[in-house]
Design a protein around this motif. Structure first.
Motif, mmCIF file in Angstrom:
data_model
loop_
_atom_site.group_PDB
_atom_site.id
_atom_site.type_symbol
_atom_site.label_atom_id
_atom_site.label_comp_id
_atom_site.label_asym_id
_atom_site.label_seq_id
_atom_site.Cartn_x
_atom_site.Cartn_y
_atom_site.Cartn_z
ATOM 1 N N ALA A 63 47.837 81.349 53.384
ATOM 2 C CA ALA A 63 47.433 81.888 54.680
ATOM 3 C C ALA A 63 46.109 82.632 54.538
ATOM 4 O O ALA A 63 45.926 83.427 53.617
ATOM 5 N N ASP A 64 45.195 82.357 55.446
ATOM 6 C CA ASP A 64 43.898 83.021 55.422
ATOM 7 C C ASP A 64 43.261 82.855 56.791
ATOM 8 O O ASP A 64 43.374 81.787 57.407
ATOM 9 N N PHE A 65 42.610 83.885 57.273
ATOM 10 C CA PHE A 65 41.900 83.772 58.555
ATOM 11 C C PHE A 65 40.827 84.847 58.625
ATOM 12 O O PHE A 65 40.843 85.833 57.872
ATOM 13 N N ASN A 66 39.898 84.629 59.532
ATOM 14 C CA ASN A 66 38.844 85.599 59.818
ATOM 15 C C ASN A 66 38.933 86.020 61.271
ATOM 16 O O ASN A 66 39.322 85.218 62.141
ATOM 17 N N ILE A 120 38.970 87.163 71.470
ATOM 18 C CA ILE A 120 39.079 87.055 70.017
ATOM 19 C C ILE A 120 39.610 85.665 69.679
ATOM 20 O O ILE A 120 40.737 85.323 70.026
ATOM 21 N N THR A 121 38.769 84.871 69.057
ATOM 22 C CA THR A 121 39.189 83.542 68.608
ATOM 23 C C THR A 121 39.398 83.592 67.105
ATOM 24 O O THR A 121 38.469 83.867 66.355
ATOM 25 N N MET A 122 40.632 83.386 66.705
ATOM 26 C CA MET A 122 40.959 83.452 65.288
ATOM 27 C C MET A 122 40.383 82.238 64.552
ATOM 28 O O MET A 122 40.523 81.103 65.019
ATOM 29 N N GLU A 123 39.713 82.502 63.456
ATOM 30 C CA GLU A 123 39.207 81.422 62.602
ATOM 31 C C GLU A 123 40.208 81.228 61.470
ATOM 32 O O GLU A 123 40.202 81.946 60.478
ATOM 33 N N ASN A 124 41.096 80.277 61.667
ATOM 34 C CA ASN A 124 42.165 80.032 60.708
ATOM 35 C C ASN A 124 41.593 79.244 59.528
ATOM 36 O O ASN A 124 41.148 78.104 59.671
ATOM 37 N N LEU A 125 41.589 79.864 58.353
ATOM 38 C CA LEU A 125 41.035 79.232 57.151
ATOM 39 C C LEU A 125 42.122 78.635 56.262
ATOM 40 O O LEU A 125 41.837 78.194 55.149
#
Length: 1005
Positions: free
Chosen positions: A366-369, A380-385
């Motif tokens: 799991a990772d996001f910015n 807020i648009t989550m940048e799911n990495l």
């Protein structure tokens, strides 16, 4: 002497000490950092060996501790310590602390898995880390302003921006090599690697340390053993390798790996293999490569493999020839011990060699910015990495949760890259706008592959936009003005816009103050001259106060307005002529001006005659202040009379000066009209006329102002269709005769003495009377009895008449097949006045019926097609012939030969003996119905055609009385007849003697 200091598989160093016959001081440095000694409690063995291989030993104990540092490297399962400091601006004591570790398990090759609470807050520290990867550690402390749980909401967590730390956890490298003697030469094969860097070309290794010694010796020699070995004795050799995971790319050493070669007897074989990878996804495969060897280079004849799962379950066993285990991942998720023993052909078994293989379902990473500072309205648009699918190929599901100030988590979405606003969360979960302004917001992402769940957490701050205040309104006004001053405030947080509190403070020129709490200052009246000071500010629901906006308003004395008439535009010397029919009474228009832009309150208009007498006065109030015109009611002023008008405007107790003067005359326009009558009594506007007609144009126009002295002038214009209009008369009535045919428009323009004019138009048509043609040849009007033409080029003739006296200009003749109606031949358009046309040769055929029709052109129009006439060409002819019978013609020729020797002399062919039969024949044309032959003596015969073409006819004529015919000519008349004609032909023959002459001549002979 050789002095060695060694911690098995951790540290080794050798030093030379000279002159040791007496006690000698020596030192061997241990650099924990440079030698990459991992944390732990160690006992170092210190050995001293002389040249005779005698040895003395001693031991030294020391400890290594790791403090967690930013960007440092640590071995798995090695102890680490995290230190923290605490401080509080209000000197509040610490209440609690929490830790969060975010792991990237795929940072190194051969991922080992993920700590179960990666990305989650925990109350205790990790003292070591079981899995490789990149870690970020965060710590937060919470203050305790009041030691009372009822005030728990006021206990604040610290931020983590100054207390996060990133570090790497890795594995020791693995030294691995094979050594054997082949024909006396030493062969070494290095298979060392680092599980963290197996995909790297150098396998993640930066250095190697080789050592060797003859078996039984205490001191190791540095470097690779020589080849061939110095003696045939057994030799020991070992290798350790160093990885790149450390400061400046210098990492830790592996454990020593040792082999023995060179015994005069039989050395046991060495079991050895590699596994790629050691940590494998349950969806992928392992490859096991056999590296076993025999130091004596003996043949390996037996392999014994065991694969044991989770320490107790043997899932695969092999005893026999060389082979390798199948894909370990095929046995399912678990921890496997793979063990190999090999047997040489001289009867010795190797020691068992084992490697661990882990088959795992890798948890998703799991990772996001997201932004670390937002406002309530920020989208807020989550940048799911998170890699999706994960490295096992599993598809992932997502759950997003938010949390404020360490409270309960609330669900915010389940898409991969959701968009949200804090305002939306406030509305959904009953959070107040004031509470939402905090630096302790947390967003957590839960990612699941169906079996494992991983987490990622980001802290962020929700900030408040401080409102800004401004005043919109004039800085200069006039006394008695009533003005509105608007609050030009702005709050970028939409949640606060409807809840702002508004404040106004107004200080007049005398220093008196009034306070208002409305959005705007509506209808603020300035009743005295001087300077007013307006102050304005707002406070949002969070409690943030805006700036204080200030506006100085200068109040000046009021001045009177002015009025300027602009319509009608006329002046006394050149008054405007107003069309009474189109405009009625005048529309009076003006402009209004006021130095202070005060509105008009009322106005006055005064109308005067040419003598200066007041004829009419109008005064009206203006409630809107926008009236700038007055339409005078129709017939409120007389027609055909001079007027002048002036006005004044009123505002704030002041009348303007008298305006400028305008003048006008209301004029009745003329009424146009005229009639169109011919000398033959026809109304040309209703009935077409001809060029022979004389047209009388008579005016019926008038003007209602004529009794008051108005007068009229006339102009008539003529326009042919598609042509240009031209003036044809300037009198009221006149006559006109046309020379061309067309549709014409006559336009009458009537103008009165003041220049008003009207017009009317009538359209008339001058028609051409069509010429009339009739065929005079052929004359037949029925196909049953066509006129017979006896030539193949007959002449078509016709008569021509035209009531307008126009001569024939052109003609066109068409000849059609009477049976089919198809055109056979036509003249085309011939420019000629002749009344006949010769059919060209070769166009007609004989005995065929034709129809002829004609049209003539008089210069304007073509006539109607003439009545049809019918004809046929018939060229009837006959050519008769009178012949001998064959017998008598032979008699004739025999007689001539006897008399003259010439068979054609003296009796020519047209000489007959009386009593001969006459053989008749005729050549004919024109398909005769009958051909009759008559002798001039009255005898007749009818010939018969020899074929259907009736071109050759035959017959005969004989009577017994022919023996009595006298000498001399006999004429035969051939008469040919058909339905349409009769033709004759005459043939004359000679009678000379009777038939007995021939026989007398021959009897004499």
């Amino acid at each position: 002497m050789d002095v060695t200091v060694e911690v098995p598989n951790v540290f080794y160093r050798k030093a030379k000490v000279y002159g040791a016959l007496t006690a000698k001081y020596f030192k061997v440095p241990i650099d924990v950092i440079a030698d990459s000694i991992p944390p732990g409690d160690y006992q170092a063995k210190v050995s001293v060996v002389d040249r005779y291989n005698f040895k003395a030993e001693s031991h030294l104990n020391f400890s290594v501790r790791n403090h967690l540092k930013n960007k440092a490297f640590y071995l798995i399962n090695s102890p680490v310590e995290i230190n923290k400091t605490y401080g509080d601006y209000e000197n509040d004591p610490q209440h609690s602390e929490r830790y969060r570790y975010d792991q990237d398990p795929d940072f190194f090759d051969n991922s080992m898995g993920m700590i179960w609470d990666s990305g989650l807050w925990r109350s205790s520290k990790y003292t070591s880390f079981p899995f490789s990867g990149a870690y970020t550690a965060r710590v937060q402390v919470r203050d305790n302003p009041q030691n009372d749980d009822r005030f728990d909401a006021f206990r604040m967590w610290s931020g983590d921006n100054l207390s996060s730390m990133t570090f790497l956890v890795h594995r020791k490298p693995i030294a691995l090599f094979s050594a054997k003697l082949v024909n006396g030469s030493l062969q070494l094969s290095d298979s060392s690697y680092d599980l963290d860097h197996v995909s790297s070309p150098n396998k993640g290794l930066i250095d190697r340390q080789w050592q060797w010694r003859k078996s039984g010796m205490e001191v190791w020699n540095d470097g690779q053993p020589p080849s061939p070995l110095p003696t045939s004795d057994p030799y020991e050799m070992r290798l350790r390798v160093r990885d790149v995971d450390g400061p400046s790319g210098i990492g830790v050493w592996s454990d020593w790996f040792q082999q023995t070669v060179g015994s005069p007897g039989n050395l046991p074989p060495v079991a050895l293999f590699t596994v790629d990878p050691n940590n494998v996804s349950y969806r992928k495969a392992t490859t096991i490569t056999d590296k076993s060897f025999d130091p004596d280079n003996d043949y390996l004849d037996t392999y014994e493999w065991r694969v044991v799962k989770d320490g107790w379950q043997e899932v695969w066993y092999h005893y026999g020839g060389a082979t390798t285990p199948p894909n370990i991942a095929g046995f399912g998720i678990g921890n496997y011990q793979v063990t190999l023993k090999v047997h040489d052909n001289r009867g010795l078994w190797s020691a068992p060699y084992s490697q661990a293989v882990q088959v795992l379902n890798h948890p998703p990473v799991a990772d996001f910015n997201m932004p670390n500072e937002v406002y309530r309205d920020t989208v807020i648009t989550m940048e799911n990495l998170t890699p999706d699918p994960d490295q096992d190929g599993d598809w992932l599901s997502y759950e997003w949760y938010g949390r404020l100030n360490g409270g309960s988590y609330f669900w915010t979405g389940n898409s991969r890259n959701p968009s949200m606003t804090i305002k939306g969360l406030i509305n959904s979960y009953g959070i107040s706008d004031k509470d939402a302004i905090s630096d302790n917001w947390e967003m957590r992402l839960n990612v699941s592959d169906g079996s494992n769940t991983s987490y990622a957490t980001e802290m962020f701050v929700v900030k408040n936009h401080r409102p800004t205040a401004d005043i919109s309104g004039p800085s200069t006004v006039n006394q008695y003005d009533m003005r509105t001053f608007a609050s030009a405030d702005e709050d970028l947080d939409t949640s606060d816009q409807s809840s702002l509190h508004y404040y106004w403070r107004v200080t007049d020129s005398d220093g008196k103050i009034k306070v208002y709490n409305t959005i705007n200052l509506d209808n603020l009246t300035f009743d005295q001259v001087g300077v007013f000071t307006l102050e304005h500010w707002v406070v949002d629901q969070i409690g943030d106060k805006s700036n204080i906006a200030t506006l100085k308003v200068n109040v000046i004395e009021n001045l009177p307005p002015s009025m300027t008439l602009i319509s009608p535009a006329g002046t006394p010397g050149n008054p405007t002529i107003i069309d009474a029919e189109l405009e009625g009474d005048p529309l009076i228009q003006w402009t209004y001006a006021d130095p202070e832009n005060d509105g008009q309150e009322k106005y006055r208009l005064e109308f005067f005659t040419k003598d200066g007498l007041l004829a009419k006065s109008v005064e009206n109030t203006d409630s809107t202040g926008n009236t700038r015109q007055r339409q005078m009611p129709n017939h409120s002023l007389e027609r055909f009379l001079f007027y002048s008008v002036q006005g004044r405007a009123f505002s704030k107790n002041n009348w303007s000066e008298i305006s400028n003067e305008k003048a006008f005359i209301i004029d009745n326009p003329p009424v146009p009209g005229f009639t169109l009558m011919t000398d033959t009594g026809k109304d040309a506007s209703l009935t077409p006329i001809y060029r022979t007609d004389v047209l009388q144009i008579t005016s019926t126009a008038y003007d209602d102002d004529q009794p008051k002295g108005d007068s009229l002038t006339y102009k008539y214009y003529l326009k042919p269709s598609g042509g240009t209009e031209g003036l044809i008369s300037a009198t009221d009535s006149f006559t006109k005769q046309f020379t061309t045919n067309d549709t014409f428009t006559i336009r009458q323009v009537v103008t009165d003495s003041l220049g008003l004019w009207r017009e009317v138009s009538h359209t008339l048509t001058v028609k051409n009377r069509l010429p009339v043609v009739n065929l005079t040849f052929p004359t037949s009007d029925t196909a049953a009895k066509p006129t017979i033409a006896s030539t193949m080029t007959p002449i078509m003739k016709w008569s021509y008449t035209d009531d307008d006296g126009d001569e024939q200009q052109r003609y066109r003749v068409r000849i059609l097949d009477a049976a089919t109606g198809n055109i056979v031949v036509q003249s085309g358009n011939q420019a000629s006045s002749q009344k006949q046309w010769t059919v060209p040769a070769g166009a007609l055929v004989e005995n065929h019926k034709y129809v002829v029709e004609i049209e003539a052109y008089d210069g304007f129009d073509w006539s109607a097609t003439s009545p049809r006439k019918y004809f046929m060409v018939n060229l009837l002819s006959v050519k008769g012939g009178v012949k001998h019978t064959a017998e008598w013609n032979a008699n004739r020729q025999s007689y001539n030969l006897k008399i003259s020797g010439d068979k054609e002399q003296p009796r020519n062919y047209n000489v007959f003996w009386a009593g001969e039969k006459f053989m008749l024949q005729a050549d004919a044309t024109g398909l005769p119905d009958t051909i009759d032959v008559t002798m001039n003596s009255g005898f007749t015969a009818q010939l018969r055609p020899s074929d259907s073409d009736k071109t050759f006819w035959t017959g005969e004529l004989y009577d017994s009385t022919f023996e009595k015919l006298p000498n001399g000519p006999v004429t035969f008349t051939f008469t040919a007849k058909n339905e349409y004609n009769t033709k004759i032909d005459k043939v004359t023959v000679i009678i000379s003697e009777d038939w007995s002459q021939y026989f007398r001549s021959h009897r004499v002979k």
